[in-house]
Structures are given as C-alpha cells and as structure tokens.
Design an enzyme around this catalytic site. Structure first.
Site, short mmCIF file in Angstrom:
data_model
loop_
_atom_site.label_atom_id
_atom_site.label_comp_id
_atom_site.label_asym_id
_atom_site.label_seq_id
_atom_site.Cartn_x
_atom_site.Cartn_y
_atom_site.Cartn_z
N GLY A 201 0.80 -1.22 0.00
CA GLY A 201 0.00 0.00 0.00
C GLY A 201 0.83 1.26 0.00
O GLY A 201 1.99 1.25 -0.42
N LEU A 227 -3.66 -5.47 -5.46
CA LEU A 227 -2.57 -4.51 -5.33
C LEU A 227 -1.42 -5.08 -4.49
O LEU A 227 -1.63 -5.54 -3.37
CB LEU A 227 -3.10 -3.24 -4.66
CG LEU A 227 -2.13 -2.06 -4.64
CD1 LEU A 227 -1.85 -1.55 -6.03
CD2 LEU A 227 -2.67 -0.95 -3.75
N ASP A 228 -0.21 -5.02 -5.04
CA ASP A 228 1.02 -5.46 -4.34
C ASP A 228 1.00 -6.94 -3.98
O ASP A 228 1.75 -7.38 -3.10
CB ASP A 228 1.26 -4.62 -3.07
CG ASP A 228 1.40 -3.14 -3.39
OD1 ASP A 228 1.86 -2.83 -4.49
OD2 ASP A 228 1.06 -2.31 -2.54
N GLU A 229 0.16 -7.71 -4.66
CA GLU A 229 0.04 -9.14 -4.33
C GLU A 229 0.50 -10.02 -5.49
O GLU A 229 0.41 -11.24 -5.41
CB GLU A 229 -1.43 -9.48 -4.00
CG GLU A 229 -1.95 -8.85 -2.73
CD GLU A 229 -1.43 -9.52 -1.47
OE1 GLU A 229 -1.01 -10.69 -1.56
OE2 GLU A 229 -1.43 -8.87 -0.42
#
Lengths: 284, 284, 284, 284
Positions: A201, A227-229
């Site tokens: 995040g 997101l960011d995964e």
C-alpha cells in the site's frame, strides 16, 4: 551478442520429457549455451529453459517452432520459442521520481537491456527531459485534467499503438484498473518500495520508519488486480538503523528499487521468468 | 576483558546536555572507550551511551551513581549505570529446536556473551542433553500435564527464584501471557522466524513459501503483549529462489535466526539497546 | 529423507550428450528431483548433476552403474554415481578454536549434514570435551612432542584406518605437507579466515585491520599444495567499520567462517561440487 | 535542506576534550543534529564530527571558527569547520565507461550529492553527450595526441582553473602521476573494480574469473602514489557463481562500482570521512 533462440517450457513432470526435448534439440544440431530445469515437487510441475545458438540449428525459427509442436502437445506443455534478435517493445510509465526511469534508460542505452523502448508515458510532464535526451517519444497523460478513466483509456491506446510487449511501472504512482491488469496479465512489471508482503500500500518508507525495522527494501513483481500481491520476481534489501531518518530510508531505498527493478526487467526480457500460479520460477 | 562502566541516558534533547555529561565524566577522570549519541529529530529525544574504563575513575560505582544523580534530574533523564563485572542473569527458554539454544550456549561458553546462564527452561524434555553438557540446570515445565496457566506460573516462579535479568525465547513455542509480558517489559527477547512485519504468527516459512518471496529472514525483538509487534532489535535475511523447498527455507532460515538472536542478545547484554516507544536505538 | 542416487558428470561439451543421458535415465524409469547443467563456454567443458529417486529406478545401484558405463565412455566422461544412503565418512581436524567444530557437529547431530563423523583429530587436547559429548572418538596428535613429520604420519594413518572420505580442517592451524595434499586431492576442505585472495597466509584479521578494509570474510576451499590457493567452494563476508577493533573483527569473522564452512561441507557431501582445474562448479 | 556547520576534529585522545568541545558548542547555542565519536584504542587517536544547525548559533561562520581556535590549539587538533551552504566543487574524470559518471550526475541532478560539478574531463570524447545533457563543460584531453605528461599537465591546469575541491575518477583509466597524487592528497577518489586488496592492478574481473572467487566487488578509495593502496572509504560485493561468465561479472560488478563510488563521494562531501594514516574513519 550472438543470436540465440530460447525455448521455454512448463508442463506436468513426466518421465521421458527431458529426453524427448534433448533429443529434439540434438536432432536439430542445437548448440546449447545455457540450460535450466526445475521441478516443483509440491505441484509436480516441471519448468525448463534452453538458450541455443541460432546459427547452430539446421532450421529456421519458424521451422523449429513447427517441428517442436508435436512434442509440446504430447507432453501438454505451455511453451514458447523466442528469438533474441527480435527485441521486445517496452513502455516505461513514470510519475515524478526519475531514479528508476533514468537507470532503465541508461541500461538500455548501453545494451544491458536487450529491448526497444518506443515510448515513455507519464502522469506528470517533468520526465520529458530524460525522454528527450534518449530520443524516446514522451506522452504526458494528464490524469487531473482527463480523469482517471479517460487517462487509462489513453494509456491503453498508446500501448496498443506502439504494440508494447512489456509495460514497466518505473515508480508510476497510479493504480492500474483491474480490466487493464487482466488484459496485460504477466506483461506489466511494477517496483514496490518495500520488501513485500511488509508494507504493502501507500507510503511504505513511512510505514517502515514507524515500525522501526532494521531493513529497508524493494520488490519487483508482476502487476495483478490484487494490489502489491502479484508474483514476485526479485527483492532487494539494505540494512538501516535508528540513525536513518525517513529521508535517509528513502535514499537507501531508491538504490534497492533501482537494483530490483533492473534485475526483474532483465530477467523478463531474457525469458528467465516463468509465472506459475502466484509465484515465479526465475532462471537467473 | 577490562572492567567498564556503561552510562546509558535518554532524555529530551537540550542544549548543554552533552557538555554537562562530558564535564562530569572529565571531572571524574573517566577514560572513555566508546561514546555514542543519537538525536531523534522527529520526537526531540536524545540517546547516549558511554563506555568507561572503571579503573580510570576516581570514584567507586556507587559514588559515581550518586554523584551523577543531580545531573540526571536536571535534564529529566531516564538513565542507568551498569558495571561490566556484574554479569546479567539470563534464562533461556526452549522447546524442541536446538539451533538457537546451542548457539547461545556456545557463545556464552567461549565468553562472547558476558552473562550468567543459571537455568534453561523448556516445555519439552529433549533439550536437557545440551543443558547437562554445559552444566546448566534444566527445568522441564510440562505444559500438557499442567495446563498453560500453571505452567507459566511455574516459569514465573523460576525466573524470580533465579533472579533473572533477561529471558531469551530461543525458539520457545508458547505465547507468553499478557501479564508476564507486562511484568517483564523490556526484559524478554524473542526470535521470530521471518523478516517482520511479514509473516507474523504461525508457520512463517510456509507463509513465505506460499507467497513466493525471494528473501527469507528472522527478527529479534522484545516481547510485548502484541504478538510479534514488539520493538525490533535486529533482523537478518538471506536470498532464496524457486529451487528452495519449504525444507530448504527452514534450513536457511535457521542460520538467520541464530545470527539475529545472537546479535540481539549481545547488544542487550552490553547495554547497547535503548527502547523508545515501539522502536529501538541500537548502538551496535 | 528419501534415498536418492546422484549422477555427476563432466566431459567435453557435445551435441547429443544431454539427450543420451536423459534417454538413459528415462529408460530406467528415473524420477528426477533435481537436475543442473553448466557449460563453461571458455573451455567447452560440460557439467551435469542429476538427483534421482532411488526407488523409481528399475535397477539396483550396481546395475545402474554398469549400464551407464558405455555412455560415459562414448562421451569421454569423468563421472560418478553416489547413493545417498551410503554416508561419507568425515574426519574433523581442529586446534584450539571451537566455533567451526561445534557448528559442524551440531549440524551433523541434527541431520543437516548427511555423513558419519568417525573421528576428531586435533593438535591440542582442549576440543576433547566436545568430541566426548557427541560421542566421537578424539585423537590428540601432539605435534610438539612428536614433531611435525611423525604427527602428520599419524594423522595419515588415522585417516586410513577410519577409511575417511572427506577431511575438514575446522580451523586446524597446521599446514598439511605437500604429499598429503596430493594424496587427498579434492578430499580436504579448509576454512580460511579472509575473503581470498585477500589476506592469504597468517593472521588475516590483523592484515585486514591494518589495511583498513570495510569488509571481513571467510573462504571455504579445497586444500592444495599451494597454500590458500586451492579451488574455492564458498565465500562469506560481513561489513565492518572503523569502530570494529581487531577483536570485533575476529568475532564477526567467526560467523563468516562458520557459515562458509558449513555450506562448503554440505555442498561437497551432497555431490554439488565439481572441481575443474583450479575452480569449482557448485550446483547449490 | 537546512544550512548546517560541520565541525570535524581529530587529535590525541585526552580527558576533558569532549567536555571542552561540548561546552563550547553549548555556549554558542549550537543545536546538534548529529554527533559521532571514535577513539582508536590502538593509536590513542580521537575523532569527532558534529553537525550543527547554522541558525541555532549566536555567531557567524567566521566568528565561530575564530572562537574555536584556542580550543583546537589546546588539544593539538587537526580540525575544520565546513558550511553546508558552500558547495564543494567536484571534477569528474572519465574514460569510456558511462555507468559511474551517469550515476553521479543523476544523484547530483536530483540533489542527493550536495556539490557543484563545474567540469567533466575525459581522455576520450564519447562522454561529452552526457556532459552536454547535464550542461556541464566537457574537456577532452587527448592523451594519445599530447602524450601522458602534457595531458596530465592540462588536467592539473583545469583542476586549478575550476578551483576543484574534489576530483572523482569515475572509471578514469589513466594512472595519475605521483606528483599529482601528492599534491591532491585526500582530494582524489577512485573506484577500483575489485574488493581490494584482491585483484589490484589491471583487469580485475578477468583476474577474479580466473581465480574462481564466489564474490565480485568494488572499492572506493583515496588515490595515493601507491596504486590501489590508498585509504579505503567503502566496499561493495555481490555473490557470483560458476554460471557467471566474465561478461556477467562485469555487469554485476558495475552495480557494485556505482554503489560504492556514490557512497564514498557522498561521505566525503558531507565531511564524514577522516583519513588517518592509511585508513579512514567513516561516520556514515
């Protein structure tokens, strides 16, 4: 650099698989400069990458592909053959930070990254100066004026017009819409400025400062709708201490970002990365 | 090893502070072997550590402390003076894994860790063999037979009876009750087998394997009631790749655990760590 | 741990080589858990390691070796097949420092190192305490009383009597005579306490301190008649600064030594190292 | 960035020294943002660096210096006060490789390096393109046409005309004459592409490849008449393996060079480095 073909395979692990592929390569006179194998023992999936001197082959690229197809079908392979002389087209997306952008441009300029960079796209105009110097067309997509939806529509159009193979988010500070993530699955690389999954995040350095960690890092990963995964390609860390302010952490972190992104992009361009579910095999 | 006194201070940053402390030390003839300062510019807090040759001082330990008290009060200091010849008493708590326990015992045995280890406490009997060799009393607290509450009550009693200064959870696989965490605040060090805040909680290596990270690590931290959230003293990481199985990750991670814990414990024993809110200043 | 066979090959690189080996393995039903290849493009030498589930094979170990021999001859291979259930016999040689010795013993004790340790040999008596605990016969060879020549003759006899496969110099502070180096070529591993080729010879930490380097390290290598010049298996480094005394450097360096030696020995025991001229291929 | 003064001191260690300096600073109202001390216990030398908010002082820069002089004389100090608003003038010397040059220019451009770069000097014309973009005057000194002696005479003249404070050899492939080394002692920083003292002299990557080391590195050091023997400021290393060709080693090494040089130059510019005999104290 000598022309090479790269044969990339993943399929269920089976006895006789390597023998068949190796025999096929031998039959075509392939001189192999690099061969990598991996079996995921948990899932029984097999991964393989060969790099072959193109001029050692008795066949053309197209013939080679045609001839290999029956083997691929026999073993239920996901596969591709790529030709190192066909340079992938890479779009760089940026915002206000120049360190990743300039680093990638310089590595491209000196030949470390074997690709074309037909365009740079940014949601701010400031990076134009670097694009100009490297003589790369620069497109400022004005998110504020256009609104997010129209802006991403324009970006999508640009990527299509330039026939982009790989999109690199070089500290591009806008979140891609899910539809674009899906459409470009496995073709968008991002650099996140923390050692994920820590500090996903916004404002990861501030998060890291607040938590008092003794390491700072960066993660290069494929972009997915989560997101960011997405699948991680490369991570880089540096030690920090209490004496590092949040500003120091940003400075040290930038070096991590530059390194992790440059590695990740190069691995992708050289067909060293195979995505498998939410993880990667990287034949570095 | 020469006897030293260590003067550890933290207080609001003020002009004249260092001058007063330094003048005090000079007036007492202090020969300083190591001096470390840190100002947290965000909170305006000041941290200082001096290591002083004991025999350079014109006063005894007690006189030194008494003489310093007015300065400490003037500047509103949290402070302490420790004497390197008074060895802290350390309890090691273990379960079934021996790597951290044996490493700490060996470093203590060879004099790297300047402490006494009056007891080892474990919730399983297997580690007794190592305790015996090092001639350290071993207490098996049978959690299954006694139940958690009684077991921890016994541990608390043991820590009191042995007058323990520092409790080290050397891969002790039981979660300390909140009351004990509060009572021993700043006096219990744990090793968590991930680079926190990633993979807090159970089975961090499996979590890491599932997420496909390219780094594995360990975190040495003070224990607080918030599990895996206490102030971090030290972190250690190693690179991994797709070719590392979850088993390989455990093996590589153990080396991180051993290193991070040994560092963290040594820093604590040498009064190099100052806890400030949920973070640490470590004068390594 | 499942029983595996390891097929280790090096030979001139030739087209058809991998196909022949792979076909042979497939014909014998080999389930391959790990396969590694390397071509040295400068010398045209090819290196290959396969790890195979023993119970997937339709043949015994001996039959497997016999069947493979014609292929080995056809391609002019140096090769071997090893059986993971036949544990190599390792002798540990030590002097006065215990850190490497105790670390190896502990890794062996916990099963990380798949070998037997039938004896510890030392030129001082102090390490006997550790040998006793691990129930390993301890031989003190008194160099001072016997003289160097007789002492090494006794060591050579011990290595023969115990049928030692690998000798590990775990900070053994005597230089092996050339004849022994030659006789045991590729079968003696040493840990040198610097990042070679820096600081070869005596007192590397003092040399490093005097030179003012910002890194300290250790090198695990095969012993040859040229002191500290043998093929390097593994190196490990740590950052140091001006604030590290020579004593601190020794302490930090020990952690490097332990790590590098443990890795190097494990790689050797798992047949992951192939020596080629004065270098190694390490399929880590 | 707030204006700061930096007070850098080294002198024989004496009791009362820190008290005097601290009292002086307190008397002048100095708000200290960073304070670092080091005592070299072997030589009895003391080193100290203070960073002070300029606007916290009741005096001007010149008054401050004048007022401090008696203390400096009393304790026999080597010392200086620098003003962060007076930017050092840095000359970059380059040859054909752009990576270090471009990296330093970019860090300067983004404000990470607090200096002026009034000129770039090179023994080849190719780097002019980067100089032009950054609007830095470029001087091609044609060693082939002029001969070495005349060429270095011209460089010396340029350094004088531009009133250069620090000369950075950013992969400048000419050996400075001894007279210039002496004249500019402590004012010339070089990057050597190995982890010195390993692989001093020419072609370090090829030397490293031939030796079969498992690490590659770079060393940032002050230039002295003894080639590659000057005081080391910073070193950086990366792991390599048998699969890295000499070309791969060059690519990986470049990242080490860039990092080590950028750190070394920044430390120097921020007055964090004190040279003591052939070593450095670096208050990083």
């Amino acid at each position: 650099m000598q022309q090479t073909f790269r044969l990339i395979i993943d399929c269920p692990d089976q006895i006789g698989l390597v023998a068949s592929v190796s025999q096929f390569l031998a039959d075509h006179g392939a001189s192999i400069t690099e061969a990598s194998h991996h079996t995921d023992l948990q899932t029984g999936r097999f991964f393989m990458r060969h790099e072959i001197h193109a001029n050692s082959l008795s066949t053309s690229y197209e013939e080679f592909k045609t001839a290999f197809t029956p083997i691929a079908e026999q073993f239920d392979m996901r596969w591709k053959v790529s030709d190192s002389s066909t340079k992938p087209k890479v779009a760089l997306l940026a915002s206000l930070e120049s360190h990743c952008l300039v680093d990638l441009l310089h590595r491209w300029h000196t030949g470390e990254l074997n690709c074309d960079i037909p365009c740079i796209i940014a949601n701010h105009p400031q990076m134009k100066q670097f694009a100009d110097w490297y003589k790369v067309p620069f497109h400022w997509v004005d998110f504020k004026a256009m609104g997010k939806e129209a802006a991403f529509a324009q970006i999508e159009t640009l990527l299509e017009e330039y026939a982009i193979d790989l999109t690199v988010l070089a500290r591009f500070m806008q979140i891609l819409p899910n539809t674009l993530c899906s459409k470009l699955a496995g073709k968008v690389i991002n650099i996140h400025h923390s050692f994920l999954p820590s500090f996903a995040g916004a404002k990861p350095y501030q998060q890291a400062y607040n938590r008092g960690v003794k390491l700072i890092g960066a993660t290069c990963h494929y972009v997915t709708a989560d997101l960011d995964e997405g699948p991680i390609i490369e991570q880089s860390v540096k030690r920090i201490s209490h004496s590092d302010s949040a500003t120091d952490m940003v400075r040290k972190g930038k070096d991590c970002e530059v390194t992790a992104l440059a590695h990740g992009v190069r691995y992708h361009l050289e067909d060293r990365v195979i995505i498998h579910e939410n993880k990667t095999v990287v034949f570095a």
